[in-house]
Design a protein around this motif. Structure first.
Motif, PDB file in Angstrom:
ATOM      1  N   ILE A  86      21.480 -91.052  25.191  1.00  0.00           N
ATOM      2  CA  ILE A  86      21.596 -91.399  23.775  1.00  0.00           C
ATOM      3  C   ILE A  86      22.769 -90.656  23.138  1.00  0.00           C
ATOM      4  CG2 ILE A  86      20.427 -91.196  21.535  1.00  0.00           C
ATOM      5  CD1 ILE A  86      17.817 -91.719  22.952  1.00  0.00           C
ATOM      6  N   ASP A  87      23.031 -89.448  23.635  1.00  0.00           N
ATOM      7  CA  ASP A  87      24.142 -88.640  23.106  1.00  0.00           C
ATOM      8  C   ASP A  87      24.821 -87.969  24.296  1.00  0.00           C
ATOM      9  OD1 ASP A  87      25.883 -87.188  21.663  1.00  0.00           O
ATOM     10  OD2 ASP A  87      24.415 -86.206  20.379  1.00  0.00           O
ATOM     11  N   LEU A  88      25.760 -88.670  24.899  1.00  0.00           N
ATOM     12  CA  LEU A  88      26.298 -88.284  26.197  1.00  0.00           C
ATOM     13  C   LEU A  88      27.093 -86.985  26.207  1.00  0.00           C
ATOM     14  CD1 LEU A  88      27.352 -91.751  27.617  1.00  0.00           C
ATOM     15  CD2 LEU A  88      25.639 -90.225  28.587  1.00  0.00           C
ATOM     16  N   LYS A  89      27.483 -86.480  25.043  1.00  0.00           N
ATOM     17  CA  LYS A  89      28.278 -85.248  25.009  1.00  0.00           C
ATOM     18  C   LYS A  89      27.497 -84.052  24.466  1.00  0.00           C
ATOM     19  CE  LYS A  89      32.882 -87.315  24.706  1.00  0.00           C
ATOM     20  NZ  LYS A  89      34.148 -87.358  23.938  1.00  0.00           N
ATOM     21  N   ASP A  90      26.203 -84.183  24.326  1.00  0.00           N
ATOM     22  CA  ASP A  90      25.389 -83.102  23.763  1.00  0.00           C
ATOM     23  C   ASP A  90      25.042 -82.084  24.851  1.00  0.00           C
ATOM     24  OD1 ASP A  90      23.754 -81.541  22.179  1.00  0.00           O
ATOM     25  OD2 ASP A  90      22.003 -82.826  22.476  1.00  0.00           O
ATOM     26  N   ARG A  91      25.649 -80.910  24.784  1.00  0.00           N
ATOM     27  CA  ARG A  91      25.430 -79.880  25.801  1.00  0.00           C
ATOM     28  C   ARG A  91      23.970 -79.456  25.897  1.00  0.00           C
ATOM     29  NH1 ARG A  91      29.959 -75.136  25.538  1.00  0.00           N
ATOM     30  NH2 ARG A  91      31.722 -76.266  26.413  1.00  0.00           N
ATOM     31  N   ALA A  92      23.288 -79.335  24.742  1.00  0.00           N
ATOM     32  CA  ALA A  92      21.902 -78.875  24.747  1.00  0.00           C
ATOM     33  C   ALA A  92      21.021 -79.792  25.592  1.00  0.00           C
ATOM     34  CB  ALA A  92      21.365 -78.792  23.314  1.00  0.00           C
ATOM     35  N   SER A  93      21.274 -81.091  25.521  1.00  0.00           N
ATOM     36  CA  SER A  93      20.487 -82.040  26.313  1.00  0.00           C
ATOM     37  C   SER A  93      20.758 -81.860  27.802  1.00  0.00           C
ATOM     38  CB  SER A  93      20.806 -83.476  25.880  1.00  0.00           C
ATOM     39  OG  SER A  93      20.411 -83.703  24.550  1.00  0.00           O
ATOM     40  N   TYR A  94      22.033 -81.605  28.156  1.00  0.00           N
ATOM     41  CA  TYR A  94      22.366 -81.386  29.570  1.00  0.00           C
ATOM     42  C   TYR A  94      21.758 -80.084  30.077  1.00  0.00           C
ATOM     43  CZ  TYR A  94      25.584 -85.313  29.787  1.00  0.00           C
ATOM     44  OH  TYR A  94      26.123 -86.574  29.805  1.00  0.00           O
ATOM     45  N   LYS A  95      21.680 -79.095  29.225  1.00  0.00           N
ATOM     46  CA  LYS A  95      21.049 -77.830  29.614  1.00  0.00           C
ATOM     47  C   LYS A  95      19.600 -78.069  30.027  1.00  0.00           C
ATOM     48  CE  LYS A  95      19.753 -73.266  27.776  1.00  0.00           C
ATOM     49  NZ  LYS A  95      18.294 -73.466  27.858  1.00  0.00           N
ATOM     50  N   ARG A  96      18.892 -78.821  29.198  1.00  0.00           N
ATOM     51  CA  ARG A  96      17.497 -79.145  29.506  1.00  0.00           C
ATOM     52  C   ARG A  96      17.391 -79.994  30.763  1.00  0.00           C
ATOM     53  NH1 ARG A  96      12.626 -77.938  30.156  1.00  0.00           N
ATOM     54  NH2 ARG A  96      11.076 -79.509  29.659  1.00  0.00           N
ATOM     55  N   LEU A  97      18.282 -80.963  30.909  1.00  0.00           N
ATOM     56  CA  LEU A  97      18.270 -81.837  32.085  1.00  0.00           C
ATOM     57  C   LEU A  97      18.544 -81.041  33.354  1.00  0.00           C
ATOM     58  CD1 LEU A  97      18.025 -84.807  33.000  1.00  0.00           C
ATOM     59  CD2 LEU A  97      20.506 -84.978  32.758  1.00  0.00           C
ATOM     60  N   GLY A  98      19.522 -80.116  33.278  1.00  0.00           N
ATOM     61  CA  GLY A  98      19.842 -79.289  34.444  1.00  0.00           C
ATOM     62  C   GLY A  98      18.695 -78.389  34.843  1.00  0.00           C
ATOM     63  N   PHE A 148      35.770 -87.642  29.922  1.00  0.00           N
ATOM     64  CA  PHE A 148      35.543 -86.353  29.278  1.00  0.00           C
ATOM     65  C   PHE A 148      34.867 -85.416  30.281  1.00  0.00           C
ATOM     66  CE2 PHE A 148      32.280 -83.738  27.237  1.00  0.00           C
ATOM     67  CZ  PHE A 148      33.012 -83.008  26.316  1.00  0.00           C
ATOM     68  N   VAL A 149      35.309 -84.155  30.350  1.00  0.00           N
ATOM     69  CA  VAL A 149      34.744 -83.180  31.275  1.00  0.00           C
ATOM     70  C   VAL A 149      34.331 -81.940  30.496  1.00  0.00           C
ATOM     71  CG1 VAL A 149      35.093 -81.825  33.372  1.00  0.00           C
ATOM     72  CG2 VAL A 149      36.277 -84.011  33.089  1.00  0.00           C
ATOM     73  N   ASP A 150      33.133 -81.444  30.774  1.00  0.00           N
ATOM     74  CA  ASP A 150      32.643 -80.246  30.102  1.00  0.00           C
ATOM     75  C   ASP A 150      31.795 -79.437  31.078  1.00  0.00           C
ATOM     76  OD1 ASP A 150      32.311 -78.424  28.087  1.00  0.00           O
ATOM     77  OD2 ASP A 150      30.944 -79.627  26.884  1.00  0.00           O
ATOM     78  N   TRP A 151      31.489 -78.208  30.679  1.00  0.00           N
ATOM     79  CA  TRP A 151      30.733 -77.283  31.526  1.00  0.00           C
ATOM     80  C   TRP A 151      29.609 -76.658  30.711  1.00  0.00           C
ATOM     81  CZ3 TRP A 151      29.287 -75.614  36.066  1.00  0.00           C
ATOM     82  CH2 TRP A 151      28.874 -74.290  36.257  1.00  0.00           C
ATOM     83  N   GLU A 152      28.376 -76.784  31.195  1.00  0.00           N
ATOM     84  CA  GLU A 152      27.226 -76.174  30.533  1.00  0.00           C
ATOM     85  C   GLU A 152      26.829 -74.970  31.388  1.00  0.00           C
ATOM     86  OE1 GLU A 152      24.408 -74.608  28.811  1.00  0.00           O
ATOM     87  OE2 GLU A 152      23.633 -75.458  30.688  1.00  0.00           O
ATOM     88  N   PRO A 153      27.167 -73.743  30.968  1.00  0.00           N
ATOM     89  CA  PRO A 153      27.034 -72.581  31.838  1.00  0.00           C
ATOM     90  C   PRO A 153      25.594 -72.142  32.134  1.00  0.00           C
ATOM     91  CG  PRO A 153      27.721 -71.905  29.639  1.00  0.00           C
ATOM     92  CD  PRO A 153      27.762 -73.392  29.651  1.00  0.00           C
TER      93      PRO A 153
END
Length: 295
Positions: free
Chosen positions: A136-148, A258-263
């Motif tokens: 739903i929000d492909l660039k939201d880091r917080a969501s990727y943190k939870r997914l990871g 787009f490339v990003d890193w969720e540490p």
């Protein structure tokens, strides 16, 4: 008179004979028809085993039925969320502000349901729903943190993860770090971005094509070509466990991604710019490479 005596003697003899042989036969009959504790115990044990097997069979069938019901319920939930996402697209055309509010509300609902599944021990279902929330929000880091975090918990290990448009491609080999840069198996990511990949063994060259853009890399060389224009790479493409790996940031940006890193979760985020609109960009995700993180 003699005849009567003979007959009487004969009758007495037969009676005696009958008595002599009748007693053993009666005893045998009593033994055959009487109680037999050993046989009864054996019959009872067999009956118990049959009952136990029957109960186990019924229990297994019930468990299978419960699992199918649970899967069907999850499918219905996902279908419902997808339908609501379609409704969002309609709303988006009508009102940008209302669209953004509805989008965030839907994402929160999906994530809440994912958390419920996680508490119930259904990590696979929780991961699938969280992946829907990310989309739903492909660039939201917080969501990727939870997914990871869910990915690590589901698989029982931690490590670098790569998500392309909210999904996790299947890699033959994991990403590797070389000279502070991330190299990824090129075929899995390119195919996730709908790009074509070709390998020329004689020239040791990888060619990637997408939307009219052609990228050429040579193993062991820090020079690449984009539509014939020479580019310098920080690290060259190479082989890792017999698989071709290429610099993640270079190849993704060359394909207009787009490339990003969720540490915190160790997640690499790749988003196809075609998949998103400008209003989906958040201030946090635009801080590409902050805190010195490099991909």
């Amino acid at each position: 008179m003699k005849k009567a005596i003979v007959l009487r003697s004969l009758g007495i003899g037969l009676l005696g004979f009958s008595l002599v042989f009748a007693q053993p036969l009666a005893a045998d009959a009593n033994r055959g028809g009487g109680d037999n504790p050993g046989q009864e115990k054996k019959n009872t044990s067999t009956e118990q085993r049959v009952n136990e097997q029957s109960e186990r069979s019924v229990k297994n069938e019930q468990q299978k039925e419960d699992k199918e019901i649970a899967k069907e319920e999850q499918r219905e939930i996902r279908d419902t969320y997808r339908q609501e996402k379609e409704q969002l697209n309609e709303l988006k055309r009508e009102s940008k502000e209302a669209y953004q509010a509805a989008k965030q509300q839907l994402k929160a609902e999906i994530q809440q349901h994912a958390s419920t599944l996680e508490l119930e021990g259904d990590l696979e279902g929780a991961f699938e729903l969280e992946s829907e929330a990310v989309k739903i929000d492909l660039k939201d880091r917080a969501s990727y943190k939870r997914l990871g975090e869910l990915y690590d918990k589901k698989n029982g290990n931690k490590g670098m993860k790569v998500f392309v448009n909210g999904t996790h491609p299947v890699f033959d080999v994991p990403p590797v770090i070389k000279s502070g840069r991330t190299l990824i198996p090129i075929r899995a990511v390119s195919e996730a971005l709908n790009a074509e990949v070709d390998w020329n063994a004689e020239e040791q060259k990888v060619t990637i094509k997408r939307d009219g853009v052609t990228i050429e890399l040579f193993l062991g060389e820090n020079i690449a070509y984009i539509d014939g224009k020479e580019m310098i790479l920080d690290v060259p493409a190479g082989l890792h466990n017999s698989r071709t790996v290429v610099p993640l940031r270079f190849i993704s940006e060359a394909l207009n991604s787009f490339v990003d890193w969720e540490p915190e979760s160790g997640s690499v985020i790749i988003v196809d710019e075609v998949e998103i609109d400008e209003e989906d960009t958040t201030e946090d995700s635009n801080n590409d490479g902050e805190n010195g993180d490099e991909v």
